[in-house]
Write a protein that holds these residues in place. Structure first.
Motif, short mmCIF file in Angstrom:
data_model
loop_
_atom_site.label_atom_id
_atom_site.label_comp_id
_atom_site.label_asym_id
_atom_site.label_seq_id
_atom_site.Cartn_x
_atom_site.Cartn_y
_atom_site.Cartn_z
N LEU A 163 2.81 -3.37 -12.58
CA LEU A 163 4.15 -3.96 -12.51
C LEU A 163 5.01 -3.55 -13.70
O LEU A 163 6.21 -3.35 -13.57
CB LEU A 163 4.05 -5.49 -12.39
CG LEU A 163 3.52 -5.98 -11.04
CD1 LEU A 163 3.22 -7.47 -11.08
CD2 LEU A 163 4.50 -5.66 -9.91
N LEU A 164 4.39 -3.40 -14.88
CA LEU A 164 5.15 -2.90 -16.04
C LEU A 164 5.60 -1.46 -15.79
O LEU A 164 6.74 -1.10 -16.08
CB LEU A 164 4.29 -2.92 -17.30
CG LEU A 164 4.17 -4.23 -18.08
CD1 LEU A 164 3.24 -4.04 -19.26
CD2 LEU A 164 5.53 -4.71 -18.55
N ALA A 165 4.69 -0.66 -15.24
CA ALA A 165 5.04 0.75 -14.97
C ALA A 165 6.15 0.84 -13.92
O ALA A 165 6.94 1.78 -13.93
CB ALA A 165 3.79 1.51 -14.51
N LEU A 166 6.20 -0.15 -13.04
CA LEU A 166 7.21 -0.15 -11.97
C LEU A 166 8.51 -0.85 -12.38
O LEU A 166 9.38 -1.09 -11.54
CB LEU A 166 6.63 -0.84 -10.73
CG LEU A 166 5.64 0.01 -9.91
CD1 LEU A 166 4.76 -0.87 -9.03
CD2 LEU A 166 6.41 1.02 -9.06
N ARG A 198 0.84 -1.22 0.00
CA ARG A 198 0.00 0.00 0.00
C ARG A 198 0.86 1.25 0.00
O ARG A 198 0.45 2.30 -0.49
CB ARG A 198 -0.91 0.01 1.22
CG ARG A 198 -1.99 -1.06 1.12
CD ARG A 198 -2.63 -1.30 2.46
NE ARG A 198 -3.62 -0.29 2.75
CZ ARG A 198 -4.91 -0.50 2.78
NH1 ARG A 198 -5.39 -1.69 2.52
NH2 ARG A 198 -5.74 0.46 3.08
N ALA A 199 2.08 1.12 0.57
CA ALA A 199 2.96 2.30 0.65
C ALA A 199 3.80 2.47 -0.62
O ALA A 199 4.38 3.53 -0.84
CB ALA A 199 3.89 2.16 1.86
N LEU A 200 3.88 1.44 -1.43
CA LEU A 200 4.76 1.47 -2.61
C LEU A 200 4.06 2.19 -3.78
O LEU A 200 2.96 1.80 -4.19
CB LEU A 200 5.07 0.02 -3.01
CG LEU A 200 5.91 -0.18 -4.25
CD1 LEU A 200 7.38 0.13 -3.99
CD2 LEU A 200 5.78 -1.63 -4.74
N ALA A 201 4.71 3.21 -4.32
CA ALA A 201 4.21 3.90 -5.53
C ALA A 201 2.73 4.28 -5.42
O ALA A 201 1.92 3.93 -6.29
CB ALA A 201 4.45 3.00 -6.75
N ASP A 202 2.43 5.00 -4.37
CA ASP A 202 1.04 5.44 -4.12
C ASP A 202 0.04 4.28 -4.13
O ASP A 202 -1.14 4.45 -4.42
CB ASP A 202 0.59 6.51 -5.15
CG ASP A 202 1.39 7.80 -5.00
OD1 ASP A 202 1.70 8.17 -3.85
OD2 ASP A 202 1.71 8.43 -6.03
N GLY A 203 0.56 3.09 -3.82
CA GLY A 203 -0.32 1.93 -3.65
C GLY A 203 -0.94 1.40 -4.95
O GLY A 203 -1.97 0.73 -4.91
N GLY A 246 10.11 10.85 -5.43
CA GLY A 246 9.22 11.96 -5.80
C GLY A 246 8.24 11.61 -6.92
O GLY A 246 7.44 12.44 -7.32
N GLY A 247 8.33 10.37 -7.43
CA GLY A 247 7.40 9.96 -8.49
C GLY A 247 5.99 9.81 -7.94
O GLY A 247 5.81 9.46 -6.77
N ARG A 248 4.99 10.10 -8.76
CA ARG A 248 3.60 9.91 -8.34
C ARG A 248 2.93 8.95 -9.31
O ARG A 248 3.32 8.86 -10.48
CB ARG A 248 2.83 11.24 -8.31
CG ARG A 248 3.41 12.29 -7.40
CD ARG A 248 3.91 11.81 -6.05
NE ARG A 248 2.95 11.16 -5.19
CZ ARG A 248 2.49 11.68 -4.06
NH1 ARG A 248 2.86 12.88 -3.67
NH2 ARG A 248 1.65 11.00 -3.31
N TRP A 249 1.88 8.26 -8.85
CA TRP A 249 1.38 7.09 -9.56
C TRP A 249 -0.14 7.06 -9.62
O TRP A 249 -0.81 7.61 -8.74
CB TRP A 249 1.88 5.83 -8.83
CG TRP A 249 3.36 5.79 -8.76
CD1 TRP A 249 4.16 6.41 -7.83
CD2 TRP A 249 4.24 5.13 -9.66
NE1 TRP A 249 5.47 6.16 -8.10
CE2 TRP A 249 5.55 5.37 -9.22
CE3 TRP A 249 4.05 4.34 -10.79
CZ2 TRP A 249 6.67 4.87 -9.88
CZ3 TRP A 249 5.15 3.82 -11.44
CH2 TRP A 249 6.44 4.09 -10.99
#
Ligand SMILES: Cc1cc2nc3c(=O)[nH]c(=O)nc-3n(C[C@H](O)[C@H](O)[C@H](O)COP(=O)(O)OP(=O)(O)OC[C@H]3O[C@@H](n4cnc5c(N)ncnc54)[C@H](O)[C@@H]3O)c2cc1C
Length: 287
Positions: free
Chosen positions: A126-129, A84-89, A174-177
């Protein structure tokens, strides 16, 4: 459904699962949650190898990466504080849209990817990450990018390999998702899904971008041309229109019982816009 199955195995280790898979030749099949396999009703299967007791249900930190065992359920991903905390969840949010509560309690991350569906909801985040998958076979373990893991529609993990783990590198600071899904109902499979990541510089220009799309091509894919168009640009109305138009041109949707190709393409444009707007709003950037 499985009246042709002769033996159901439940190995306690990956090594044992691989040996059973090898011994069963083309008639053995891995099963995790069974939510795809049971529906497919493949009558050539004689041996089922249940891998849910092979020690592959976990979410861990390894160095800077987050690693997830293949049999981790959608419900566990949805509830995991680390996810939930990873990459705005975005991965937790995608997992939370996979079918009903009952499906999410059974369905696994590994099954979602190995099934090879272009509409798999966890594939786009997962592709975006820039996630990688770890595959195991008789020769050992190897890593592959998730993009390379998908070789065509319904073609993912090769017959004798087990997907054992998914590894997610630390996302850019600083990335947002954003994760966006369009389905006929809340618990339906995606007509289109989109995951986006955006990092802006101090001037509000995009310095890093990811746009991944699902259910609009033979495999989930990244809209790499649209990503390139974004770089160095402020996210104003004209940039948004160009980028979303480019993303819609990059997809190759089909018409099926759920939606027409034209509708899917148009919804790509809409969902990519929503995703980028959500990313920008989270950075405090007003469009
Ligand atoms: C009613 C319903 C609603 C659904 N809604 C959604 C939805 O909204 N979004 C979505 O994405 N999906 C949805 N699904 C599809 C399904 O639930 C997911 O794809 C699920 O994650 C599959 O995981 P599983 O563990 O059940 O896979 P299984 O059915 O156990 O396996 C699927 C395939 O992958 C192989 N496999 C499984 N694990 C591995 C592994 N570790 N290594 C190698 N091969 C493996 C199996 O041999 C099989 O071929 C839905 C399904 C149903 C029935």
């Amino acid at each position: 459904m499985f009246d042709t199955v002769e033996t159901f195995y439940r190995p306690g280790t990956v090594r044992e699962a691989l040996r059973l898979l090898q011994d069963g030749k083309n008639r053995a099949r891995v099963v995790a949650g069974g939510t795809d396999l049971v529906v497919q009703g493949d009558r050539s299967i004689r041996f089922l190898i249940d891998i849910t007791h092979a020690g592959l249900s976990y979410v861990r930190r390894r160095g800077k990466a987050c690693v997830i065992g293949a049999t981790t359920s959608m419900a566990a991903l949805e509830d995991s504080p680390a996810i939930r905390a990873l990459a705005d969840g975005i991965l937790a949010r995608a997992a939370a849209t996979c079918g009903s509560v009952q499906i999410r309690n059974m369905a696994t991350l590994g099954g979602n990817l190995a099934n090879g569906s272009p509409a798999a909801d966890t594939a786009t985040p997962l592709l975006a990450l820039d996630a990688e998958v770890v595959l195991a076979d008789a020769r050992g373990r190897r890593k592959s990018s998730l993009a390379a893991f998908y070789s065509g529609p319904r073609k993912a993990a090769s017959g004798k390999a087990l997907l054992v783990e998914v590894s997610i590198p630390a996302p850019p600071r600083g990335g947002r998702w954003s994760f966006q899904k369009l389905g006929r109902t809340e618990s339906d499979i995606s007509l289109v899904n989109v995951a986006a990541g955006l990092q802006l510089d101090s001037q509000g220009r995009a310095k890093w971008a990811r746009i991944a799309l699902g259910a609009v091509a033979p495999t989930p894919l990244r809209a790499v041309n649209a990503e390139k168009l974004l770089l160095g640009r402020k996210l104003d109305e004209s940039a948004l229109a160009e980028v979303c138009g480019e993303a819609a041109r990059e997809v190759r949707p089909v018409t099926d019982v759920r939606a027409s190709a034209g509708y899917r393409r148009e919804m790509c444009r809409v969902l990519v816009r929503r995703a980028l707007e959500e990313c920008a709003a989270q950075t405090g950037c007003s469009l």
